[in-house]
Design an enzyme around this catalytic site. Structure first.
Site, short mmCIF file in Angstrom:
data_model
loop_
_atom_site.label_atom_id
_atom_site.label_comp_id
_atom_site.label_asym_id
_atom_site.label_seq_id
_atom_site.Cartn_x
_atom_site.Cartn_y
_atom_site.Cartn_z
CE1 TYR A 101 -3.65 2.62 0.90
CE2 TYR A 101 -1.80 3.63 2.05
CZ TYR A 101 -3.06 3.72 1.52
OH TYR A 101 -3.74 4.90 1.58
CD GLU A 189 -5.84 4.39 -1.14
OE1 GLU A 189 -5.99 4.81 0.02
OE2 GLU A 189 -6.73 3.79 -1.77
#
Ligand code: GDP
Ligand code: MN
Length: 379
Positions: A101, A189
């Site tokens: 992530y 993101e």
């Protein structure tokens, strides 16, 4: 405003972030053509503006162009969390050895952007944040200095990224920081950023949330707005300058002021109810705006009662009351409505509403209590 995955990844690619080859398709036949062009296994990905598409079955692999067409047909017929799928992204499939992530958002408490990374990427980063917060590395970025090389290295070390990937990871982290700044985002993101089985870093998913207040200086990005993919009521609300967010509860809320709106939602919950929306009609809202707001609230079939909580400062209570009546002329109101008016011209406001069959309340607690009771009778 949110960008779709395909839009976000294309934007990231401008800043040197590696993304899979692929294109977006609106029909299954197009999806097949793209799969033929790519000449490899593909992944068919629903383009909807919500997370968790993978878990909802909106992301599937296909081995052949024929299978791509078949899978695309199925995904294009889906609805994910209430949003119909109108487009699919057809990407070259990757084989994954690790999912990471990587994201940037604003940390309001620190008054700085924060870059976050985790070796436990993929789906459900929120779950990781809840159960294993120590697995998420956070580095604050000085907005004037920007992301520094040592910070990118600290993050790479913090998530135990193998050394051989640090250079590329640095490039991706810098690219993401630049993309975040250049677009005036509130969130940029990559989840997952993968290490492929042939040992490359690749951004498989992308998400950008733009700051609506800065959209005026990003015409190119503003044009990407996909009205088809947004909730109708939120589009309608924006037209009237209302801050509206649809929620899942049964009590519609019409409130002036964001703080008061949040308080109203809290107190509804305190009395055992669930708000159907957040709505701030803003200061000085006239009758027309109030009417639009009521129409929007009542268009939600989950709404079993409406709570008006108006503090008359700049907004005058009699104006609001007239707006409510005006709206009731246009829209058929079949649910009970509870009103609490306080402040400027409250007396006149109450007078106007006295004959309109509305439940009046003196205090906010009284109003919430009555709204929750009314909604549970209707449900
Ligand atoms: P989200 O569920 O909406 O966040 O969608 P993502 O794009 O993040 O995809 C969800 C998951 O699907 C990823 O975490 C991967 O595990 C998987 N996935 C996505 N693309 C591929 C791919 O090309 N190959 C493989 N094997 N899995 C993929
Ligand atoms: Mn994802």
């Amino acid at each position: 405003m949110k960008l779709h995955e395909y839009q976000s990844k294309q934007y990231f690619a401008k800043f040197g972030i590696p993304i899979p080859k692929g294109r977006v398709a609106a029909t299954a036949v197009e999806a097949k053509t793209i799969a033929e062009e790519l000449g490899s296994r593909v992944v068919i990905k629903s383009q909807v503006l919500v997370g968790g598409r993978g878990k909802a079955g909106g992301i599937r692999l296909a081995k052949t162009p024929e299978e791509a067409q078949e899978v695309a047909t199925q995904i294009l017929a889906m609805e994910i969390k209430g949003l119909p799928v109108r487009k699919v992204l057809v990407d070259e499939a990757s084989s994954i050895s690790q999912e990471i992530y990587l994201g940037i958002t604003n940390d309001r408490a620190e008054r700085k952007p924060v870059m976050m990374a985790s070796a436990a990427g993929g789906v459900d980063i929120e779950e990781v944040a809840r159960t294993h917060p120590e697995k998420i590395i956070k580095v604050h970025i000085d907005p004037l200095l920007g992301l520094k090389d040592f910070q990118a290295r600290d993050i790479a070390a913090g998530i135990d990224l193998p050394r051989e990937h640090w250079r590329m990871f640095g490039q991706i982290a810098h690219g993401l920081w630049q993309a975040y700044c250049a677009s005036d985002s509130t969130l940029a993101e990559i989840n997952p950023l993968v290490i492929t089985s042939d040992n490359h870093l690749l951004a498989l998913d992308g998400k950008i949330v733009l700051d609506d207040n800065a959209l005026f200086r990003h015409c190119d990005l503003a044009e990407m707005r996909d009205l088809d993919a947004e909730v109708d009521s939120e589009i309608e609300a924006r037209k009237y300058g209302l801050s509206f967010i649809k929620l899942d509860g049964s009590i519609g809320c019409m409130v002036n002021g964001a703080g008061l709106a949040m308080t109203t939602m809290d107190i509804i919950k305190l009395f055992g109810g669930e708000p159907a929306n957040f709505l701030d009609i803003g200061g000085g809202a006239g009758a027309e705006k109030v009417a639009a707001a009521l129409r929007i609230i009542l268009s939600d079939s989950n709404v079993k009662a409406v709570l008006f909580n108006v503090f008359g400062g700049i907004t005058r209570c009699d104006e609001v009351a007239r707006g409510i009546l005006e709206a009731m002329d246009e829209v058929k109101v079949e649910v009970p409505m509870v009103v609490r008016l306080v402040g400027t011209n409250a007396e006149e406001g109450r007078q106007i509403l006295a004959d309109a069959n509305m439940i009046t309340a003196e205090t906010l607690a009284d109003a919430a209590h009555k709204a929750v009771a009314a909604a549970s009778v209707q449900a």
